[in-house]
Design a protein around this motif. Structure first.
Motif, PDB file in Angstrom:
ATOM      1  N   VAL A   5       0.859  -1.181   0.000  1.00  0.00           N
ATOM      2  CA  VAL A   5       0.000   0.000   0.000  1.00  0.00           C
ATOM      3  C   VAL A   5       0.897   1.234   0.000  1.00  0.00           C
ATOM      4  O   VAL A   5       1.807   1.356   0.817  1.00  0.00           O
ATOM      5  CB  VAL A   5      -0.933   0.005   1.226  1.00  0.00           C
ATOM      6  N   THR A   6       0.624   2.138  -0.929  1.00  0.00           N
ATOM      7  CA  THR A   6       1.369   3.394  -1.013  1.00  0.00           C
ATOM      8  C   THR A   6       0.434   4.533  -0.660  1.00  0.00           C
ATOM      9  O   THR A   6      -0.623   4.688  -1.277  1.00  0.00           O
ATOM     10  CB  THR A   6       1.924   3.598  -2.438  1.00  0.00           C
ATOM     11  N   SER A  54      -3.323  10.689  -1.897  1.00  0.00           N
ATOM     12  CA  SER A  54      -3.819   9.498  -2.586  1.00  0.00           C
ATOM     13  C   SER A  54      -3.391   8.238  -1.842  1.00  0.00           C
ATOM     14  O   SER A  54      -2.499   8.274  -1.003  1.00  0.00           O
ATOM     15  CB  SER A  54      -3.295   9.446  -4.025  1.00  0.00           C
ATOM     16  N   SER A  56      -2.919   3.910  -2.883  1.00  0.00           N
ATOM     17  CA  SER A  56      -3.018   2.866  -3.907  1.00  0.00           C
ATOM     18  C   SER A  56      -2.496   1.570  -3.323  1.00  0.00           C
ATOM     19  O   SER A  56      -1.765   1.561  -2.345  1.00  0.00           O
ATOM     20  CB  SER A  56      -2.231   3.249  -5.162  1.00  0.00           C
ATOM     21  N   ALA A  57      -2.888   0.460  -3.944  1.00  0.00           N
ATOM     22  CA  ALA A  57      -2.457  -0.851  -3.478  1.00  0.00           C
ATOM     23  C   ALA A  57      -2.037  -1.695  -4.676  1.00  0.00           C
ATOM     24  O   ALA A  57      -2.622  -1.600  -5.750  1.00  0.00           O
ATOM     25  CB  ALA A  57      -3.580  -1.542  -2.715  1.00  0.00           C
ATOM     26  N   ARG A  58      -0.998  -2.488  -4.462  1.00  0.00           N
ATOM     27  CA  ARG A  58      -0.505  -3.390  -5.502  1.00  0.00           C
ATOM     28  C   ARG A  58      -0.383  -4.772  -4.885  1.00  0.00           C
ATOM     29  O   ARG A  58       0.258  -4.952  -3.854  1.00  0.00           O
ATOM     30  CB  ARG A  58       0.856  -2.908  -5.998  1.00  0.00           C
TER      31      ARG A  58
END
Length: 73
Positions: A5-6, A54, A56-58
């Motif tokens: 998670v960023t 923001s 985001s997840a990878r």
């Protein structure tokens, strides 16, 4: 499943520094940059506001799935 998670945040900091009298605008900017680059100002900075930008997840694939596409005959 592993996920990276960023989170991106905008941090607003405030520092109080002494600037020599008689400097023009360009010299004041350079003095501030020099104080920051040398670390002189960094220890004095106080974070007083953090704004969420923001998230985001990878998904990180398992070790075995990394090998997909390779021929192991």
């Amino acid at each position: 499943m592993r996920v990276i998670v960023t989170v991106v945040e905008k941090i607003t900091s405030e520092a109080h520094i002494n600037i020599p009298d008689g400097l023009n605008q360009s010299a004041i900017k350079q003095h501030i940059v020099d104080c920051y680059n040398t670390g002189e100002m960094q220890t004095e900075m106080n974070i007083f506001q953090v704004d969420f930008e923001s998230i985001s997840a990878r998904i990180v694939k398992e070790q075995s799935s990394i090998l997909l596409g390779e021929n192991h005959d």
